[in-house]
Design a protein around this motif. Sequence first.
Motif, PDB file in Angstrom:
ATOM      1  N   UNK A 243       0.809  -1.226   0.000  1.00 36.63           N
ATOM      2  CA  UNK A 243       0.000   0.000   0.000  1.00 36.63           C
ATOM      3  C   UNK A 243       0.846   1.281   0.000  1.00 36.63           C
TER       4      UNK A 243
ATOM      5  N   UNK B  69       3.291  -9.356  -5.491  1.00 34.79           N
ATOM      6  CA  UNK B  69       3.029  -9.438  -6.932  1.00 34.79           C
ATOM      7  C   UNK B  69       2.640  -8.084  -7.536  1.00 34.79           C
ATOM      8  N   UNK B  70       2.279  -7.145  -6.666  1.00 33.45           N
ATOM      9  CA  UNK B  70       1.876  -5.827  -7.170  1.00 33.45           C
ATOM     10  C   UNK B  70       3.051  -4.860  -7.207  1.00 33.45           C
TER      11      UNK B  70
ATOM     12  N   UNK C 113       6.279  -4.237  -9.603  1.00 34.47           N
ATOM     13  CA  UNK C 113       6.770  -4.700 -10.900  1.00 34.47           C
ATOM     14  C   UNK C 113       8.279  -4.488 -11.003  1.00 34.47           C
TER      15      UNK C 113
ATOM     16  N   UNK D 120       3.289   0.427  -4.810  1.00 34.84           N
ATOM     17  CA  UNK D 120       2.420  -0.718  -4.907  1.00 34.84           C
ATOM     18  C   UNK D 120       1.390  -0.442  -6.003  1.00 34.84           C
ATOM     19  N   UNK D 121       1.435  -1.248  -7.073  1.00 34.92           N
ATOM     20  CA  UNK D 121       0.553  -1.026  -8.215  1.00 34.92           C
ATOM     21  C   UNK D 121      -0.926  -1.155  -7.826  1.00 34.92           C
ATOM     22  N   UNK D 122      -1.192  -1.809  -6.701  1.00 37.09           N
ATOM     23  CA  UNK D 122      -2.586  -1.940  -6.272  1.00 37.09           C
ATOM     24  C   UNK D 122      -3.197  -0.570  -5.993  1.00 37.09           C
ATOM     25  N   UNK D 123      -2.370   0.392  -5.638  1.00 34.10           N
ATOM     26  CA  UNK D 123      -2.926   1.727  -5.407  1.00 34.10           C
ATOM     27  C   UNK D 123      -2.275   2.769  -6.323  1.00 34.10           C
ATOM     28  N   UNK D 124      -1.621   2.291  -7.374  1.00 28.02           N
ATOM     29  CA  UNK D 124      -0.972   3.229  -8.295  1.00 28.02           C
ATOM     30  C   UNK D 124       0.219   3.919  -7.671  1.00 28.02           C
TER      31      UNK D 124
END
Lengths: 132, 282, 567, 428
Positions: B203, B222-223, B225, B265-269
């Motif tokens: 996050x 995994x989020x 990259x 974290x790509x989950x929240x950009x």
Amino acid sequence: MNGIEVTLISGRTARQGIGLEEGKTSQGYIKSVNEVSLCPEDAASLGLSGDEPVTVATEHGSVVAHWRVDKGLARGTAFFPYGPWANQVYASSTDGTGMPQFKGIRATLSPAAGGKVPSLQEIVESMRRAEH
Amino acid sequence: MDKLVLTPRGFSRVPLEAEVITPDAFAGKSVKEIRALRVHYGNREVEMSEYIHVQGKVADAPVDQLIVVDGDARHIKYIGRGMTAGRIVVQGDAGMHTGSQMSGGDITVAGDAGDWTGAEMRGGLLRVLGDAGNLLGAAYRGSSEGMTGGCIIVNGSAGSEVGSFMRRGMMVVEGATGPFTGVHMNGGEIFVFGPLGRRAGAQAKGNGGFIAALGGAREVLPTYVYEATYAPGFMTLYMRQLAENLGVKHAARYIGEPLRRYRGDMAIGGSAEILVAEKGAP
Amino acid sequence: MKELAIRNGYVFDPLNGVDGEKMDILLSGGRVVEKVKRGAEEIDASGMAVMPGGVDLHSHIAGSKINIGRLMRPEDHRRDQVPKGRVTRSGVGYSCPSTFVTGYRYAQMGYTTVMEAAMPPITARHVHEELADTPIIDKGAFTLMGNNYFTLKYVRDGDMEKLKAFVAWLLRATRGYAVKIVNPGGVENWKWGRNVHGLDGNVEDYGITPRQIISSLARVNEELGLPHTIHLHCNNLGVPGNYQTTIDTMDVAKTIKPRDERKTTIHVVHCQFNALAGNNWMNVRSGAPKIARYVNGNPHVTLDLGQVIFGDTTTMTGDGPWQFNLWNMTGNKWVNSDVEMEAGAGVVPYTFKPNNPANSVQWGIGIELALLVKDPWRVYMTTDHPNGGPFTHYPEVIAWLMSRKARTDAMNAMNKAVMKRTGLIDNYREYTFSEMAIATRAGTARALGLEGKGHLGQGADADAAVYRVNPTQWRPSQYKELEKAFSRAAYTVKAGEVVVKDGEVVATPTGATHWVNAKVPEDLEKEFIKDFEADFRKYYSVSLRNYPVEDAYLPAQRVHAAGGASP
Amino acid sequence: MKHEDVVCPFCGCLCDDLEVTVEDGHIVGVKNACGISRSKFMSHGLNRVSAPTVEGKEASLEEAVRESVGILSGARRPLVYGLSSTECGAISKAVELAEATGGVLDNTSSVCHGPTILALQQVGESKATLGEIRNRADLIIFWGSNPTEAHLRHITRYSGTAKGMYVPEGRKGRRIIVVDVRETGTSKMADQFIKVEPNGDFELLEALRATVRGVALRAEAVAGVPMDQVRALAEVMKGARFGVVFFGLGLTQSEGRHMNIDAAVGLVAELNRHTKFLLTPMRGHYNVAGANAVTTWQTGYPYAVDFSRGYPRYNPGEYTSVDMLARGEADAALVLASDPASTFPVDAARGLAKIPVITLEQKITPTSMLSRVVIPVATAGIEAEGTAYRMDGVPIRLRKLVEPTEGVHSDEEVLGMILEGLKGGAEK
């Protein structure tokens, strides 16, 4: 030793709910929480049969419990209903959250050769004795 | 510096809350006045002297005050809370919240330090020679302002949620960290020389923040990259500073070490970075 | 019988035409009386201002929404910890104070009556449990009706009679005091993740418009003869350019015939948030002059400010889609809470920053509304606690309204947009003590139709405040003193008992909860119940029997009758 | 006599449509109840604590109260714990008692949905009352929750098979997905079961959120779930008209705890940019929501509240019961409406065994066996009235159906007696 490694999960069951409303000292309750469930393959690999209980052991503690087969469980996963028996193997550490980890614990199951499932009274006594 | 020695004595596992143990509260007072400062022992407020023996020399200004806590302070909470200047040395273990919200001066804990050590720290230097607990340099629950300045160095390892909601400042853990290192990180730098715990940087918004996993990482979320493997110049500067100015001797070994850069974290950009030393990369 | 004499104060009792006269106020048996016996307790109010107890008609102090605010903001509580006292309980303050602290702090400012502005019917018990735990003050709660299934259904069917029966039934079932409407139709659409845009937008699944909801409820409200008008949070809240929607909304109620003595038919809440001109948050400016022009020309409207206070606060409204927008704008934590068949809510922490141009303009709009509306009886001081800021900042707002210097000093410390995009710098009006008394008690009590409140005439409730400020000597340049005086009342008297002395709480009696017992003729009631029960059974997740609030939840109650019901 | 629309005081569903028959002051029949509820009503008289005891010996109520007052007034760090299976009046008194003793107040949410609250305090929550879900939801996801064992009528009353305003066809109008580490009764009735590796929920939730944001993740599988399945699930979620995630202790009690909920909240918030999506915790005890609510409105904090300084402070991990007991911090405890000796890990339970404990209980429990003082109390919702808050925050009034045994009082009354005793002592 002839144990197997499992991931131990605790949880509620309807039997436990019904039992606890009869009372914690009732046979209905005690029977609903002093047994651990595992899949048929794991039971077979441990060579379990009949009334012989199992020992559930973690880094933190161990307890002797009855067992039953649950076909819904995958290999390597065991289920232990919430209760005084399951709590013998969980750590009290909460990592600063207040919540111990009751699910997804590494544990070992092995036949409790000659072992006896403790009674509720014995568990309570062991808590009392632990102070010395 | 003028040295005051505090010796804890005679209390049980009920914790003693003693945020008055700061150079700010002591400087300019007489020893007698310091002994009469109030601490909280469970639900009672008592004079500090009831549980802590005080002797030594008091400085006129906090900046000149050295406080040595000589003994087991494992059940003393809030040592150095909010201090702005001066120095505290705890010879043994220190309890929860040590150095929390401090904004200046320095604290050294020779043993282990409890949970929330350096929580919401704003400035100064906090050093733990043993292990630190959970939520080291973290935000208190509900707050999105974790550490906003200063530096924390732990020679041993640290627990979970290290540096949560970190905004600025620097944290160095020479051993391992627990899960959720740098969770919700929004700036600042975390260096971990032992194995980085699971789910680091979860996050994290980023905002220039990074976690350097010099001791490798068992896995990366995994989020996050993977972007590149490189040996950034800025890391050389950090490692030099850690080795030369902050006493993290083995930091020098990591100069020029190739790092795998992950962004998330790509989950929240988010745009935080986790830099994992090549040899310990997952 | 307990008696009390407040002697020699400068009394401001605008409802009785008393404007700063030096006189005694005598209290006995919980009422204002002509005479007290020798030996009655005395308060020497010489050189001080005496007013009726403050009446706040729009605040969020009890129920699930404020409790979510409390729950989600431990970091807010840590800044304001309130220890247990000799007669007081401990708690927390700042933007979401605990119930005990809410009661104490209102009383410390001389307030004795506060209305919770948004009560979802199905969780009405929760509101009442919290109100019962809010000491000292009298209180009441407004029942959310603007997005209620039955409202929408009867509006769709054009069945005003059943709507009337429903409104009356729901007020009784929830022990509510007034009809609250929040973003009519918008909250219903939000249940599918959408909103309505403006007064003539489409309320999905019903094919009706917000305009129809507002006019229907306003009409029914007056036909039932409810003490307060409809209490409306307009559509398009927080959307720059929304002042036009607000004016159009006010106009909807223009042709409604008010109940007997009242001239007003609509109260627009926290108008600042609905008085934005411009096209976006970058160029937002004050729409207050346009709104004020309409209000000045139309006696059927009242409004309250929703004044902005700079700093960190917790926004909470029944307007789910607006709170979702606010989450998208700020990225702060967001709670959304939809309520079956009835309502919804959202909670998002927000910081009003003085250096933010839009926030400074918002600050200016609130004050401008108060100054530009000419009739002090129709504009009331609120911060829409805690949306614009916590109610504990009322004394600052009072200073801004009564002292141009206070405003100018404030404006000099904020973004210059406030100078350019509001007309505040050119406004020289300063509220008098009497006008201030109207904006904070007399006017609000009158708007609420609370006959015993907001004045000190014979028979009025014995609620009074004594402030340590001499109105004959006070000058607007001394606004800091005024602020101090209004922050900590010299005395607050509640139901004839001194509850605050020198700003400290000295007694914590239980205040009453006011609610309206509204009735419709029996035949209509029966016909309505038949229809209502069938749908209730199908669509609610609780049994009808377990829905209405029981007497046990109102340890002290004051019942106001409407529609021919007996109190 | 038949009582209709009776409220069940067992789980967070707080079903309020029971029909209970009472004859001669005894419950003789229950209709509409689930198995557990039936057991609660029909067996409420079994295994009861028969009389107050002090040190295991029968005592009068006055003696038991006096002993309790003595224990609490001598304690430096008393712990008041439980609350979730009683009504709000008792909870309110417990808050006052913790305040009066300068103690620590905690309720069972610290070991059930405490992590949900921590997450709410970090990122928020998007929720609705259960009727809203019944009326609208066309996609229901049970994640780490198993209502067929824990909330027996949830599926028929509120979620899976219930008919609603926009789902008149009931079960057929909804898609049900279960995400869990094992097959359960709930997964068997679902349209789809997604099996996640134990302790892998966080990764799966994160991957879903990233996918909903349009990020193409490179992983082939996340937490044992193939990425194709993750993508498909994300599409199903985005495509729902109205979706809801009901999550349980599978998320709060496994690795990640509050961060699992943090990730779930984030996913659901993200989905609201596409459609309507909500998240609802499946709270266990029937009034754990009330324990949180009352404590919050009175102190600002939901659980783990410390009053040692005269004002409330909050810090789970520090003032939570398991931590306090395992560290040996508490020097006395008052327990009501719960059984920590059975429900806490063994070290915390042992911590309880070392200190004087006062227990207010209806039935004999391991905690009561360890207690210095045991005071029998009435069963709220059967022998005493009061308020309870459903898992979604809807408050409902519990009813009194039968009289308790003579001399047995409600939790609220007994707490009131102890509180009076404490105040009396303070005045002296």
